[in-house]
Design a protein around this motif. Sequence first.
Motif, PDB file in Angstrom:
ATOM      1  N   GLN A  37      30.700 101.569  27.101  1.00 19.24           N
ATOM      2  CA  GLN A  37      29.089 102.205  26.879  1.00 19.24           C
ATOM      3  C   GLN A  37      28.857 103.340  28.257  1.00 19.24           C
ATOM      4  N   SER A  53      16.472  97.451  35.060  1.00 17.95           N
ATOM      5  CA  SER A  53      16.171  96.470  34.148  1.00 17.95           C
ATOM      6  C   SER A  53      15.067  98.038  33.142  1.00 17.95           C
ATOM      7  N   HIS A  55      16.173 100.209  31.614  1.00 22.17           N
ATOM      8  CA  HIS A  55      17.116 100.404  30.288  1.00 22.17           C
ATOM      9  C   HIS A  55      16.525  99.044  28.946  1.00 22.17           C
ATOM     10  N   PRO A  56      16.130  99.909  28.168  1.00 21.20           N
ATOM     11  CA  PRO A  56      15.266  99.003  27.090  1.00 21.20           C
ATOM     12  C   PRO A  56      16.079  97.337  26.384  1.00 21.20           C
ATOM     13  N   ASN A  57      18.751  98.275  26.784  1.00 26.49           N
ATOM     14  CA  ASN A  57      19.032  97.032  26.739  1.00 26.49           C
ATOM     15  C   ASN A  57      19.547  96.918  27.516  1.00 26.49           C
ATOM     16  N   THR A  59      19.697  93.534  30.195  1.00 25.14           N
ATOM     17  CA  THR A  59      20.247  92.743  29.612  1.00 25.14           C
ATOM     18  C   THR A  59      21.487  92.441  29.345  1.00 25.14           C
ATOM     19  N   ILE A  60      21.335  93.201  28.052  1.00 27.76           N
ATOM     20  CA  ILE A  60      22.932  93.034  27.566  1.00 27.76           C
ATOM     21  C   ILE A  60      23.879  93.873  27.931  1.00 27.76           C
ATOM     22  N   LEU A  61      24.061  94.629  28.534  1.00 27.15           N
ATOM     23  CA  LEU A  61      24.714  96.153  28.916  1.00 27.15           C
ATOM     24  C   LEU A  61      25.214  95.032  30.157  1.00 27.15           C
TER      25      LEU A  61
END
Length: 401
Positions: A37, A53, A55-57, A59-61
């Motif tokens: 990633q 937080s 960053h749009p992703n 939580t997943i990252l």
Amino acid sequence: MASIKVILWEKKKTENEHPIVIRITKDRKSTYLYTGQYVAPKYWDETERRVKSTHPNATILNQLILKKLAEANGQLLESEIKEDYESISTIKRKITGKKKTDFFIVADQYLDNLLKSEKYRQYNTQKNRIKKFKTFVGKQDLAFREISVALLRKFETYLLHEDKKAPRTVVNYLMVIRTVYNRAISDSQASKDLYPFGKGKIQIKFPQSEKIGLSIDEVKLLENSNELSPPQQHAVNLWLLSFYFAGIRFGDLLLLKWDDFKDERLYYRMNKNQKYDSLKIPEKAKAIMGFYSQFSNKNNLVFPDLGETNLNDKKALLSRTQSVNRNINRTLQRVADNLKINKKLSMHIARHTFGNISGDRIPIQMLQKLYRHSSVTTTINYQANFMKKEADTALDKVINF
């Protein structure tokens, strides 16, 4: 005692993003596990060692980072309680060996990076090559250990004899497979142990391609052609200007602006390798350019072919340039047929023609400058197609007795 830490790698993998890696240190030696990633530094919280937080992703990252950390920590704990000493490389192998990485997943990551870097031409080409490889193997998942020398030999044979690809094109297919494999090794997603490329295995060798340019007499036919339709004359004008400017590539030619011409010289940067250079404006070129000076467009381009194309939209620019190139090449071939030029005529042949006519006349270092090659070796290999004088003289010495 070993330690583990999540870091944002200093070296960029794409234009704006850095890889997220896990650093394991033992006995003052460090090794790195790549998560696969990438994020821009503005999204990385150096204190918390996590993705911000914003960053749009995020939580997943962050969940992925925690999962990778847990896997690494688990293996480290096992290593610490064992009586037998384990080196840091052994620990890394055990961690990375737990997962089976799919070739096509890494290939998708590679293609995604090309898109992010706005390398649309390369993206389209490599995407099609990877798709054909997937069709050939006949399944959606392919472990790296399955990519054997035998499999690649079969793929090579298929491309050559069933798909009727040229040898040079087949090499390009093998190159993209090698590129993805190397990326996986670099990111610790594949092992070097079963690497199918190299000495005694699959070796990437570029076959020498045939490059045939026009002769001086054939160029004169184009220069003196009359009774051409406006589209035909425009195509010939573009071809001649490419030739006059030492084989300037078609995409660069269409992007020339009037501002690039100063003090009787052309100043421009070649898109292929970003080399910057300048050339004098030949008298023959001035005559043609004078015709186009009566036209204008919003981009201040010399030629009208890109029309109202947004030059900042690289994807749209590539699509339009490719479309124009196809149309110009078709028109040029009709002109060649009418003029009885028994050779394939395309925009790229203008570059070959410059090489053919220059032949042995110009020192190789000057040709490197005119071609805008980064390496003189590239120039030597390219010009070898056209340097025939010494070979012809040697032949005459043997047979003329």
